[in-house]
Enzyme design. Sequence first.
Site, short mmCIF file in Angstrom:
data_model
loop_
_atom_site.label_atom_id
_atom_site.label_comp_id
_atom_site.label_asym_id
_atom_site.label_seq_id
_atom_site.Cartn_x
_atom_site.Cartn_y
_atom_site.Cartn_z
N HIS A 424 0.82 -1.21 0.00
CA HIS A 424 0.00 0.00 0.00
C HIS A 424 0.85 1.26 0.00
O HIS A 424 0.55 2.24 -0.68
CB HIS A 424 -0.92 0.01 1.23
CG HIS A 424 -2.16 -0.80 1.04
ND1 HIS A 424 -2.74 -1.53 2.06
CD2 HIS A 424 -2.95 -0.99 -0.05
CE1 HIS A 424 -3.81 -2.14 1.59
NE2 HIS A 424 -3.96 -1.83 0.33
N ARG A 581 26.01 -8.10 -26.68
CA ARG A 581 27.42 -8.44 -26.70
C ARG A 581 27.68 -9.46 -25.61
O ARG A 581 27.37 -9.23 -24.43
CB ARG A 581 28.28 -7.19 -26.46
CG ARG A 581 29.79 -7.50 -26.53
CD ARG A 581 30.62 -6.25 -26.34
NE ARG A 581 30.54 -5.75 -24.98
CZ ARG A 581 31.01 -4.56 -24.58
NH1 ARG A 581 31.55 -3.73 -25.46
NH2 ARG A 581 30.91 -4.18 -23.33
N GLY A 704 33.49 -0.82 -32.23
CA GLY A 704 33.79 -0.47 -30.84
C GLY A 704 34.86 0.59 -30.83
O GLY A 704 36.05 0.28 -30.81
N ASN A 706 36.01 2.74 -28.77
CA ASN A 706 36.92 2.92 -27.63
C ASN A 706 38.19 2.09 -27.81
O ASN A 706 39.32 2.60 -27.81
CB ASN A 706 36.23 2.52 -26.33
CG ASN A 706 35.05 3.42 -26.00
OD1 ASN A 706 34.62 4.21 -26.82
ND2 ASN A 706 34.53 3.28 -24.80
N CYS A 754 28.72 1.17 -31.69
CA CYS A 754 28.18 1.17 -30.33
C CYS A 754 29.17 1.76 -29.33
O CYS A 754 28.95 1.72 -28.13
CB CYS A 754 27.79 -0.25 -29.90
SG CYS A 754 29.16 -1.42 -29.88
#
Length: 796
Positions: A424, A581, A704, A706, A754
């Site tokens: 509640h 991935r 990718g 990075n 990505c």
Amino acid sequence: MKYIKFFSEIKNIDVALVGGKSASLGEMYQKLTSLGINVPNGFAITAEAYFYLLDSNNIREKIEQILSNIDLIDITVLNRQSKEIRDLIFTSPIPKDLQNEIIAAYTKLSKEYGVDEVDVAVRSSATAEDLPDASFAGQQDTYLNVKGITNLIYYVKKCFASLFTTRAISYRQSRGFSHFDVGLSVCIQKMVRSDKASSGVMFSIDTESGFEDVVLITSSWGLGENIVGGVVNPDEFYVYKPKLLEGYKPIIKRKLGTKKLKMIYSNRSDERVVNVPTSPNKQRSFSISDDEVLELAKYAILIEKHYSKEVGHKQPMDIEWAKDGIDGKIYIVQARPETVQSQKRSNKIERYILSKGEHKILTSGIAVGSKIGSGKVRVINSLDEIGVFKEGEVLVTDITDPDWEPAMKIASAVVTNRGGKTCHAAIVAREIGVPTIVGTHNATEVLKTGDEVTVDCSKGDTGYVYEGLIDYKVEVIEPKNVDLKTKIYVNIGNPTRAFEFSALPVDGVGLARMEFIISQYIKVHPLALKELYYGGEVDEKDEILKIISGYKDAKDFFIKKISEGVGMIAAAFYPRPVILRTSDFKSNEYKKMIGGSSFEPDEENPMIGYRGASRYYSKAYKEAFEWECEAIRAVREDFGLDNLKVMIPFVRTPEEGKKVIDIMAQNGLIQGKDGLEIYAMCEIPSNVILIDEFLDIFDGYSIGSNDLTQLTLGVDRDSDLVSHIFDERNKAMKKQFKKIIKKCKKRGKYVGICGQAPSDYPEIAKYLVKKGIDSISLNADSIVNIRDILSKVDNE
């Protein structure tokens, strides 16, 4: 009978006569039992009987006089006025003719169930209750396991009086309901012996995000008042509705609750029910089976469909259920419209964002809503102390119920030790819009009155209480339906945010991170689980056994938890594509997992070490990767979520790619079967140099940026000495992006990105679009800005 209506005589249109609860039970009893939904029989004492009681005792004017100077701000005064009215009603005798009708109806119900005195639940049913735009949840009283005429009359009067509880007066007053426009019916219903089994609450919508395609089910041992009242932290399940209707078994989340108490029938004559400690074994076990979860979800869908047809539009439902421990059947004991998410009409998305930095966590629990609030703590141990609570403080207590609503309305946030998503207090908190964390277990111990804290519910299922007053901002997003030439995807790690992110203007998920699911859902090193599965000894064994409680064994735990995490993301976006991935932890990260220290080597440079594809086919790790494949297969085949695609990280050579794809096929993930596409992360210079050989094997590439930038420029981005050289906008990177896109397009293969670059640098996003990339996957907080930029690019 003038003042009595059995369920067979009332329908949903009779709210003015018998209140929302009784009307809904009559509706289901008549319309849904033929569809296989069990509803215990009963009868309603009408609202006319309530007004008859007031008028026959001439107390209406007295009540009006007390209400004329009601004070919603001074909670102490409000409590006193409430008690005065309730005492006035309770001490007034029920007229003889009404009493005789109640006795006759109870005798008839007892005879139907073959006993002299049937055990019943006595529930209040207000005529303004369970409306589509106001829940009135738990504001009037309910009494369980009531037997005998004398007891029944006593608790009927208690229910009548409960129309003037503090919470009910405050709720009606604040929402513009006249106190005498609302009458009260009392619902008398045969008890379900869930004291010998389990019970709970379910919603045909996600209560936090408003995502409509799931059923949320909570469950605990014993009678259901413990869940409704927030006394226990229950088990929790999510089921994906569309695929359930197609015959699949899409339980996309299971969460084991602590369930420390169990409410059962009392053996004492002076009490009806009693809470007893739940046995350790029961606490470590789910309180319903998977088959029962699916059965309940089907009931929720049928109930939602029926009520939606009745009102002429989609009507999500809030449903209470109970399993009878004697006959083994599941019963529906209440159904009412969901009143928070279903009433939201704006398509604007409000996001609360905490300022970045290291913040000290004081406690955590189940987040209710997605807001942030801050202020000084006020620990309140009982409702008697509520008068000292001040506006803008953070309310901290063991447990709240709707009696606390006046204080909750002026709180900046609420934190409790106990409770679950469907109690509640959680329902009231959503209606009010106050950030609330329930089920922390220790809030009243670690938080002290006067402490300055920030309560953060913006990060998904888990809410955090941080030390200090931390800055935050509120971002309002209004999605624009502008078609772009390039698909915009979102990156996602935490599955509990999938429903929220699915409302963003995106075409799917370009990066779902398996490693987040393993670290947050599994927490244990996969090889430690494998060793335990085969009966071996592992470090931190006791802690691991505690984590896998509720599951058949370590393998069952791993596969189900992975499939749940992945399944929640795939379901949230279905039928939009979701690119998963597979796990991409490095050895130093795996080593930090529970039980992981003895399974990982010490590497000088884990970034280019034992990770990705090389790990998957290694003799040491191969079986753990096979478990991962089994979980992915379950999402696609058992859940029916064939929008899931798979992406393999850090594939150094084409030969590695072939080995991994072979292992996947041996474990049910066959490339091309049922549309399964397998991509490679393009993040190593060899992926660019040998692009044709890789594209012979894989269905496409996701860049990718990075790692590709780091390895192309020979930069350790974590080193302060050379990190300034790391830049995805470098000419060498742009040349590689151009080559990758051109070659993939020529080969008819998918190509997306990505990595972080387009989220951080709009100029990179524009460059990639101009070169013809298929999709750009962004962090959630970059989507609106980058979409606006790319829409201009399309118009150039």
